[in-house]
Design a protein around this motif. Structure first.
Motif, PDB file in Angstrom:
ATOM      1  N   UNK A  62     -11.121   8.931  -6.025  1.00 17.60           N
ATOM      2  CA  UNK A  62     -12.085   9.409  -5.411  1.00 17.60           C
ATOM      3  C   UNK A  62     -12.793  10.349  -6.530  1.00 17.60           C
ATOM      4  N   UNK A  63     -14.048  10.123  -6.370  1.00 18.96           N
ATOM      5  CA  UNK A  63     -14.946  11.052  -7.561  1.00 18.96           C
ATOM      6  C   UNK A  63     -16.189  11.267  -7.160  1.00 18.96           C
ATOM      7  N   UNK A  64     -16.720  12.435  -6.956  1.00 22.25           N
ATOM      8  CA  UNK A  64     -17.907  12.687  -6.179  1.00 22.25           C
ATOM      9  C   UNK A  64     -18.303  13.935  -6.924  1.00 22.25           C
ATOM     10  N   UNK A  65     -19.803  14.142  -6.993  1.00 18.53           N
ATOM     11  CA  UNK A  65     -20.383  15.347  -7.568  1.00 18.53           C
ATOM     12  C   UNK A  65     -21.005  15.709  -6.192  1.00 18.53           C
ATOM     13  N   UNK A  66     -20.557  17.009  -5.448  1.00 15.09           N
ATOM     14  CA  UNK A  66     -20.962  17.748  -4.341  1.00 15.09           C
ATOM     15  C   UNK A  66     -22.290  18.718  -5.042  1.00 15.09           C
ATOM     16  N   UNK A  67     -23.345  18.422  -4.366  1.00 15.49           N
ATOM     17  CA  UNK A  67     -24.452  19.327  -4.641  1.00 15.49           C
ATOM     18  C   UNK A  67     -24.322  20.677  -3.782  1.00 15.49           C
ATOM     19  N   UNK A  68     -24.457  21.828  -4.609  1.00 14.77           N
ATOM     20  CA  UNK A  68     -24.248  22.911  -3.834  1.00 14.77           C
ATOM     21  C   UNK A  68     -25.643  22.979  -2.938  1.00 14.77           C
ATOM     22  N   UNK A  69     -25.343  23.964  -1.708  1.00 18.14           N
ATOM     23  CA  UNK A  69     -26.509  24.017  -0.797  1.00 18.14           C
ATOM     24  C   UNK A  69     -27.608  24.838  -1.492  1.00 18.14           C
ATOM     25  N   UNK A  70     -29.090  24.512  -1.289  1.00 17.59           N
ATOM     26  CA  UNK A  70     -29.917  25.167  -1.626  1.00 17.59           C
ATOM     27  C   UNK A  70     -29.813  26.803  -1.108  1.00 17.59           C
ATOM     28  N   UNK A  71     -29.981  27.419  -1.936  1.00 13.74           N
ATOM     29  CA  UNK A  71     -29.974  29.180  -1.614  1.00 13.74           C
ATOM     30  C   UNK A  71     -30.732  29.802  -2.545  1.00 13.74           C
TER      31      UNK A  71
END
Lengths: 346, 346
Positions: free
Chosen positions: B268-277
């Motif tokens: 598995x390989x994924x770029x998780x986007x941080x929640x906008x805050x």
């Protein structure tokens, strides 16, 4: 760390003996049969911060490696060494003193925790070593610090010639209990055929602790505390309830505890007599200070501790207080080599 | 430790993803077939002093344990966790923060050393985890600190929008080299079928580091140093030769390095986007300070470092300096789950 300066020579002899015993008693075929043995795992329990633990590990490796033949042989394993001591040990200093990975023939790890309980997975160790550490009890036996107990040890800090029989018995029971827990935990952790080398300052048969020159040093420490209480420098109450959590077993006593456990075969058991040497009383006191100032400081505060060792040093210099070069019996160094009986669980 | 406050939410998502991947991809039968597996060994590399490492271990255990069935089952193993970081890490604090042995379902050990080289015996680990640690390079790429080099990065502290292409390339090469050494060492240490979960703040495809809000923070740090040099508060020479040994790879880049190594299959390989805050600029600067004050203090001294972060805090509060709540791209959290191909060496 050596408990008393006088024992250094005996500790060196103990390391030699361990080396010989490994050469003779470590049965590699048995170990390989019970495990694929890609990694030979060694634990040093009560390692402190070095350098003694590194020297001990070197001794063990020098004796173990030749038993596997040449480093190119198919069965030559890698080595992993676990340095273990209480959580309060300074592992940062230990790790900084380690030779760098590229310059030592083993992988290193630190394991925090008490050796009176489990520290490693079942059957995960091939060799256990512990030197000058099992003398530390898990606690001062409760009864000796209790005013209402028949073993109350007021005005003394260890079982001594003027302590009641109950005091000595309470200490002896605590040691037997602690040592029992130690053996039980190691029996689970060592593979069948794995060796354990224990080095424990203690008594050769027939000698009482109170007859040794080491006992004199503790008595000096205790009587100085009492004088300080009389002078109002420290509370008498605090002195009366203070005792050291240490014990020096006899060979006989140790043998009985090991036999009761039934998990180990005694391969060798010997009390090594330290070489006769004249030691300066001042050196003895600073040796004691190195070992005990932490525990004494915790109970009395660091000011009292400084004053205590200062006064001890002065007293010790008086002729006839510490007769360290006489023919008085000394603590010996007990060396015990055990082989784990278990065979099916590796 | 998280590199940037904004990423916290993404790091939590990463832990969830690791949990799911273990449930799906960890093949216990394969592990048991290649080893008797009395002990399941886990390493957390770049563990720092906690508490994040303890949480990560808990996540892993919660996902691994159910795969072995009930705790009473014959094949249920014991767990041993190796907490590893550089020798300079504060292991004393780490060990003191560990839950006591009786309250945790694993045996703990600390392993000092660089994860760019060997740390464990061959085929001795079943699971490797590393979070927010592989961003640290083994060194600043040499060329960027050399006045005579075409990659000399004067007046900046990291590859930035105003750095030359050579600077970014030098950083990228250093990361590829370090990551290659990391994978090589782990390939030797993991059993066949063993999983490795890597969490690395980095870039989703198509985004340049210099376009991210995180780059702005480093640029602010760099330009403040230059101002301080202009004011004579710190030597210009010292500023010009200072660079941070950190890198934020892209998903693509990471994939290429892993494929070059050939020892791992990418599960598995994924770029998780941080929640906008919305984050307060002041908070961002104190986050940076927590991560970098040690390394900056070592180069410039602690007075300069205090002054630097003080001035950064003031500057950051100016409108338009740190546009942290805009639609600017942010660093993502890259999660990579790898399975070790090897099968014969466990």
């Amino acid at each position: 760390m050596s408990w008393f300066l006088q024992q250094r020579g005996a500790l060196e002899a103990a390391q030699e003996m361990i080396k010989e015993e490994i050469a003779e008693k470590l049965d590699i075929k048995q170990l390989i049969a019970s495990d694929s043995l890609n990694t030979f795992r060694i634990a040093d329990l009560g390692c402190a911060t070095g350098p003694n633990t590194f020297l001990a590990v070197q001794t063990i490796l020098e004796a173990v490696q030749p038993k596997f033949g040449s480093q190119n042989s198919q069965t030559f394993p890698e080595f992993q060494v676990f340095f273990s001591d209480l959580v309060s040990n300074d592992f940062n200093t230990l790790f900084k003193s380690l030779p760098p990975q590229s310059q030592r023939p083993y992988f290193a790890a630190g394991v925090p925790g008490s050796f009176h309980g489990p520290l490693f997975p079942k059957a995960s160790l091939n060799f256990v070593h512990s030197s000058c550490a099992l003398n530390w009890l898990s606690q001062v036996p409760k009864s000796v610090s209790e005013r209402t107990s028949s073993a109350w040890n007021a005005g003394k800090i260890l079982y001594s010639s003027s302590s009641s029989r109950e005091v000595t018995e309470a200490y002896s029971c605590q040691f037997a209990n602690d040592m029992g827990l130690f053996l039980q935990a190691r029996a689970n952790e060592l593979v069948g055929g794995g060796l354990m080398a224990l080095v424990i300052p203690g008594l050769s048969d027939g000698i009482l602790f109170s007859e040794t020159s080491s006992a004199l040093q503790f008595e000096l420490l205790g009587s100085t505390l009492v004088s300080m209480a009389n002078m109002g420098l420290v509370s008498k109450e605090k002195v009366d309830c203070f005792n050291l959590p240490v014990y020096f077993p006899s060979l006989e006593e140790l043998k009985a505890i090991i036999e009761r456990n039934r998990e180990f075969r005694i391969e060798k058991m010997e009390a090594i007599s330290p070489p006769k040497m004249k030691t300066e009383p001042k050196q003895c006191i600073s040796g004691l200070k190195a070992v005990f100032e932490g525990i004494i400081g915790k109970h009395f505060g660091s000011n009292v501790t400084e004053e205590l060792f200062e006064q001890c040093s002065i007293k010790a210099a008086e002729p006839s207080v510490l007769l360290l070069d006489t023919d008085m019996p000394t603590l010996h160094v007990l060396v015990v080599i055990l082989k784990h009986n278990g065979n099916g669980n590796a």
